[in-house]
Design a protein around this motif. Structure first.
Motif, PDB file in Angstrom:
ATOM      1  N   GLY A 408       0.811  -1.219   0.000  1.00  0.00           N
ATOM      2  CA  GLY A 408       0.000   0.000   0.000  1.00  0.00           C
ATOM      3  C   GLY A 408       0.839   1.261   0.000  1.00  0.00           C
ATOM      4  N   VAL A 409       1.887   1.281   0.831  1.00  0.00           N
ATOM      5  CA  VAL A 409       2.661   2.519   1.007  1.00  0.00           C
ATOM      6  C   VAL A 409       3.711   2.721  -0.076  1.00  0.00           C
ATOM      7  CG1 VAL A 409       2.281   2.636   3.491  1.00  0.00           C
ATOM      8  CG2 VAL A 409       4.189   1.294   2.605  1.00  0.00           C
ATOM      9  N   THR A 410       3.939   1.723  -0.928  1.00  0.00           N
ATOM     10  CA  THR A 410       4.895   1.906  -2.024  1.00  0.00           C
ATOM     11  C   THR A 410       4.201   1.931  -3.376  1.00  0.00           C
ATOM     12  OG1 THR A 410       5.317  -0.490  -2.012  1.00  0.00           O
ATOM     13  CG2 THR A 410       6.854   0.913  -0.797  1.00  0.00           C
ATOM     14  N   LEU A 411       3.502   0.855  -3.724  1.00  0.00           N
ATOM     15  CA  LEU A 411       2.875   0.778  -5.041  1.00  0.00           C
ATOM     16  C   LEU A 411       1.605   1.618  -5.128  1.00  0.00           C
ATOM     17  CD1 LEU A 411       3.962  -0.874  -7.458  1.00  0.00           C
ATOM     18  CD2 LEU A 411       4.928  -1.553  -5.273  1.00  0.00           C
ATOM     19  N   CYS A 412       0.700   1.466  -4.176  1.00  0.00           N
ATOM     20  CA  CYS A 412      -0.561   2.219  -4.223  1.00  0.00           C
ATOM     21  C   CYS A 412      -0.312   3.721  -4.147  1.00  0.00           C
ATOM     22  CB  CYS A 412      -1.489   1.790  -3.086  1.00  0.00           C
ATOM     23  SG  CYS A 412      -2.175   0.145  -3.295  1.00  0.00           S
ATOM     24  N   GLY A 422      -3.695   5.833   7.018  1.00  0.00           N
ATOM     25  CA  GLY A 422      -3.886   4.784   6.025  1.00  0.00           C
ATOM     26  C   GLY A 422      -2.638   3.951   5.852  1.00  0.00           C
ATOM     27  N   ALA A 423      -1.464   4.586   5.957  1.00  0.00           N
ATOM     28  CA  ALA A 423      -0.203   3.855   5.830  1.00  0.00           C
ATOM     29  C   ALA A 423      -0.033   2.860   6.977  1.00  0.00           C
ATOM     30  CB  ALA A 423       0.969   4.840   5.793  1.00  0.00           C
ATOM     31  N   PHE A 424      -0.299   3.306   8.205  1.00  0.00           N
ATOM     32  CA  PHE A 424      -0.188   2.400   9.356  1.00  0.00           C
ATOM     33  C   PHE A 424      -1.136   1.218   9.213  1.00  0.00           C
ATOM     34  CE2 PHE A 424       1.350   6.306  11.676  1.00  0.00           C
ATOM     35  CZ  PHE A 424       2.620   5.825  11.918  1.00  0.00           C
ATOM     36  N   ALA A 425      -2.364   1.497   8.805  1.00  0.00           N
ATOM     37  CA  ALA A 425      -3.365   0.428   8.675  1.00  0.00           C
ATOM     38  C   ALA A 425      -2.986  -0.558   7.589  1.00  0.00           C
ATOM     39  CB  ALA A 425      -4.734   1.038   8.378  1.00  0.00           C
ATOM     40  N   SER A 426      -2.487  -0.069   6.463  1.00  0.00           N
ATOM     41  CA  SER A 426      -2.136  -0.960   5.355  1.00  0.00           C
ATOM     42  C   SER A 426      -0.963  -1.863   5.720  1.00  0.00           C
ATOM     43  CB  SER A 426      -1.814  -0.144   4.102  1.00  0.00           C
ATOM     44  OG  SER A 426      -0.576   0.527   4.237  1.00  0.00           O
ATOM     45  N   ILE A 427       0.015  -1.326   6.438  1.00  0.00           N
ATOM     46  CA  ILE A 427       1.160  -2.143   6.860  1.00  0.00           C
ATOM     47  C   ILE A 427       0.698  -3.263   7.782  1.00  0.00           C
ATOM     48  CG2 ILE A 427       3.270  -2.120   8.238  1.00  0.00           C
ATOM     49  CD1 ILE A 427       3.766   0.726   7.146  1.00  0.00           C
ATOM     50  N   ALA A 428      -0.157  -2.928   8.755  1.00  0.00           N
ATOM     51  CA  ALA A 428      -0.649  -3.943   9.692  1.00  0.00           C
ATOM     52  C   ALA A 428      -1.490  -5.003   8.983  1.00  0.00           C
ATOM     53  CB  ALA A 428      -1.467  -3.267  10.794  1.00  0.00           C
ATOM     54  N   ALA A 429      -2.356  -4.580   8.069  1.00  0.00           N
ATOM     55  CA  ALA A 429      -3.234  -5.524   7.368  1.00  0.00           C
ATOM     56  C   ALA A 429      -2.435  -6.462   6.476  1.00  0.00           C
ATOM     57  CB  ALA A 429      -4.269  -4.760   6.550  1.00  0.00           C
ATOM     58  N   TYR A 460      -5.241   0.814   2.958  1.00  0.00           N
ATOM     59  CA  TYR A 460      -4.568   2.081   2.646  1.00  0.00           C
ATOM     60  C   TYR A 460      -5.565   3.103   2.108  1.00  0.00           C
ATOM     61  CZ  TYR A 460      -1.162   5.294   0.573  1.00  0.00           C
ATOM     62  OH  TYR A 460      -0.430   6.406   0.243  1.00  0.00           O
ATOM     63  N   ILE A 461      -6.363   2.662   1.143  1.00  0.00           N
ATOM     64  CA  ILE A 461      -7.332   3.585   0.530  1.00  0.00           C
ATOM     65  C   ILE A 461      -8.499   3.840   1.467  1.00  0.00           C
ATOM     66  CG2 ILE A 461      -8.939   3.863  -1.394  1.00  0.00           C
ATOM     67  CD1 ILE A 461      -6.989   2.145  -3.075  1.00  0.00           C
ATOM     68  N   GLY A 462      -9.053   2.783   2.070  1.00  0.00           N
ATOM     69  CA  GLY A 462     -10.239   2.936   2.910  1.00  0.00           C
ATOM     70  C   GLY A 462      -9.990   3.784   4.136  1.00  0.00           C
TER      71      GLY A 462
END
Length: 475
Positions: A408-412, A422-429, A460-462
């Motif tokens: 999420g934090v690199t490609l998206c 959103g970055a924290f959530a995407s890494i955890a998910a 990341y988006i949500g």
């Protein structure tokens, strides 16, 4: 004695390149150690990318999978080249330019700077660094284990002794020259890797004959030559197609791969880099044939990971066996040095930056080199207590879970910019989904990390959209 002589000569060459790189990079600025002073040309950039991507898993793990599951691995292995090429042509330039604008020296720093310039960014950089240390250490342990298995038979010593010998060598030339030394030594190594792959193809296609090999496999089990399942990647043979997006994400999202994009010269055309990636990658796609050879003529091996050593013992002459083994060792070392550099950088630079320390001993090159030594020694100790697992699976556990965590934090974020929450959530998910599917289910090896990438992108988006709206309402 021949094998010891080959190893000694190659060690002198690699350490010499490292010392030269150290003088060229200098000790005044950490960018020489971290991103090679942004000095890599097209061939060296492509060579270090391919050498790191086509590593011990291609020369030991991939033949092992072919030995265990059959010829599907030969088809699957071809997807790495187009995947690396796509990453080079359509992602590398964006990452290089944006990182140069921000002044990013590492991938965790780049992630932090693109999402926040305050305390949240520092937390983000620290968390990404910790995840890199954890998961890439797992992959590094698998590489050291593969090195020990290979070197033990080659030099006639115990696997633990072989792993220790090569680990110390890799520590030496990585700690002196940093990423510049890693890249230049990789460029030398990849030439040997290509030669080794071509020799494997010559033995199978010319000396034995493809028809003879297929006949031997069919006599054991028709599934070996013409598999009807996609094991170990999924239920259907079409599951192998998942390796294309998987390998693309490997090159684009994994820090030890994508940091090479930051080190390329500003005026270098990515098309030239891509041409070299395609040429080198295509020539390295023959290695699973060694696993099929071993299964056809030696079906009772104690472990699938012994397929390549068995091919070298029986498929070629003693001199060529020694030379190819050295080249395979090059492949493993090319990844091991990249992992050591990336993990030590996370320790010496990213965690320090996250803590806000910009002066003192921790900012010196001596400290950076000390971290390389500590990472290498700790990884060797971890290898000594590693339970028996397939090397390729262990590599996917570390790489795949890290890839899912950072998707999420690199490609998206290249297509749509989220915020720090959103970055924290995407890494955890991404981390939780990929780790659970790989460790707790029987899902295909590639599918688990890809589902983790989807979870990472969705969060990341949500979460970014939800928190932006809540902030707007509060305002």
């Amino acid at each position: 004695m021949l094998n010891w002589l080959l190893l000694s000569c190659s060690a002198l060459i690699l350490i010499g390149l490292s010392l030269h790189s150290m003088r060229a990079a200098g000790d005044k600025d950490e960018s020489g150690f971290l991103v090679a002073n942004n000095s890599l040309g097209p061939f060296v950039a492509a060579a270090t990318l391919v050498a790191t991507g086509y590593s011990g898993f291609v020369f030991i793990g991939s033949p092992g999978v072919a030995y265990e599951y059959g010829s599907l691995e030969l088809f699957s292995n071809t997807f790495y080249t187009p995947a690396f090429l796509i990453a080079t042509l359509f992602f590398a330039n964006y990452l290089r330019r944006k990182a140069a604008t921000l002044g990013s020296r590492t991938i965790p720093e780049y992630i932090a700077q693109t999402h926040s310039d305050g305390l949240a960014g520092r937390w983000l950089q620290g968390i990404v660094a910790l995840i890199i240390i954890l998961l890439l250490s797992v992959f590094l342990v698998s590489q050291i284990k593969a090195i020990g298995l290979l070197v033990s038979g080659w030099l006639g010593i115990a696997p633990t002794q072989g792993a220790l010998l090569i680990t110390l060598l890799v520590i030496c030339y990585t700690m002196f020259g940093g990423l510049r030394a890693v890249a230049w030594t990789d460029a030398v190594m990849v030439l040997g890797m290509v030669l080794g792959s071509c020799v494997i193809a010559y033995v199978v296609f010319v000396e034995i004959g493809l028809g003879e090999l297929i006949g031997q496999l069919n006599s054991q089990d028709p599934q070996l030559a013409n598999p009807t399942t996609g094991a170990p990647y999924g239920d259907s043979p079409a599951s192998a197609l998942l390796l294309l997006p998987y390998a693309f994400l490997w090159a684009a999202a994994l820090p030890f791969m994508s940091v090479r994009f930051l080190a390329i010269k500003k005026d270098v055309s990515m098309a030239k880099v891509g041409i070299w990636v395609a040429v080198l990658g295509l020539l390295l796609n023959f290695t699973p044939l060694a696993g099929l050879y071993a299964r056809a003529y030696f079906p009772e091996l104690a472990s699938p990971d012994l397929a390549m050593p068995t091919f070298l013992e029986h498929g070629v002459g003693p001199l060529m066996s020694s030379v190819i083994t050295l080249f395979i060792l090059f492949a493993m070392k090319s990844t091991a040095n990249s992992l050591m550099h990336t993990v030590s950088t996370a320790l010496s630079y990213d965690l320090r930056s996250a803590l806000g320390r910009h002066e003192g001993f921790t900012t010196t090159m001596t400290f950076n080199r000390l971290m390389v030594m500590i990472v290498g020694i700790c990884s060797f100790v971890g290898m000594a207590y590693l339970p028996p697992v397939m090397i390729l699976w262990l590599g996917i556990l570390g790489n795949g879970t890290l890839m899912a965590s950072l998707f999420g934090v690199t490609l998206c974020s290249t297509l749509w910019q989220g915020n720090s929450l959103g970055a924290f959530a995407s890494i955890a998910a991404g981390f939780c989904v990929s780790a659970y599917l790989l460790l707790g289910t029987d899902l295909g090896w590639v599918q688990g990390p890809l589902y983790g990438c989807l979870a990472s992108a969705a969060c990341y988006i949500g979460v970014s959209l939800a928190t932006r709206r809540s902030m707007s309402v509060a305002t």
